[in-house]
Design an enzyme around this catalytic site. Sequence first.
Site, PDB file in Angstrom:
ATOM      1  CG  HIS A 122      -1.991  -1.011   1.191  1.00  0.00           C
ATOM      2  ND1 HIS A 122      -3.118  -0.908   1.964  1.00  0.00           N
ATOM      3  CD2 HIS A 122      -2.125  -2.157   0.467  1.00  0.00           C
ATOM      4  CE1 HIS A 122      -3.903  -1.946   1.728  1.00  0.00           C
ATOM      5  NE2 HIS A 122      -3.318  -2.721   0.831  1.00  0.00           N
ATOM      6  CB  CYS A 126      -2.192   1.740   6.053  1.00  0.00           C
ATOM      7  SG  CYS A 126      -1.767   0.879   4.526  1.00  0.00           S
ATOM      8  CD  GLU A 183      -2.178   4.243   2.957  1.00  0.00           C
ATOM      9  OE1 GLU A 183      -1.807   3.519   1.999  1.00  0.00           O
ATOM     10  OE2 GLU A 183      -3.356   4.284   3.347  1.00  0.00           O
ATOM     11  CB  CYS A 189      -6.747  -0.487   5.087  1.00  0.00           C
ATOM     12  SG  CYS A 189      -5.007  -1.002   5.028  1.00  0.00           S
TER      13      CYS A 189
END
Length: 163
Positions: free
Chosen positions: A61, A94, A63, A91
């Site tokens: 992801h 993260c 992040e 999410c």
Amino acid sequence: MFDLKDIPRKSNDFYMNEALKEAKKALIFHDVPIGSVIVFDGRIISRAYNQVEKQNDPTAHAELLAIKKAIKRIGYKHLLNCQLYVTLEPCSMCAGAIVLSRIEKVIVGTMDPKSGACGSIVNIIQNSSLNHRCDLEFDVLQNECSMIIKDFFKNLRNGTIEK
């Protein structure tokens, strides 16, 4: 005499636009267009885009990738006094990494009502039971951040984008 305090700071819109530039890079690899930048002392110290499809890795992801780059750049496991700008609400995975890395503030472009963990479904980064909490700001360039996601999924459903 020149004083660093006199340097004008860039706006939240400026940094979110940089995160949006990252999100657009994800489109090349048919990844969900999410981008993030990490800022320290007014400077972007890392930037990343979603690379789940590109790396065939569900943890790639934007992040997490930005956090890893920032940690390498500053040479310390905690990102004290750093701000994370991200186009879509993080999410739970993260959000946990954000707490563990001690990011000071998270600035979110648009909320994620299906899996958001910074206020939509749960709020991990401000959970008082944890040993670190982050300041949180929403809806910076909300329309732009929302549209890039909506357009991606619309194109995916129409068959314009292949997964």
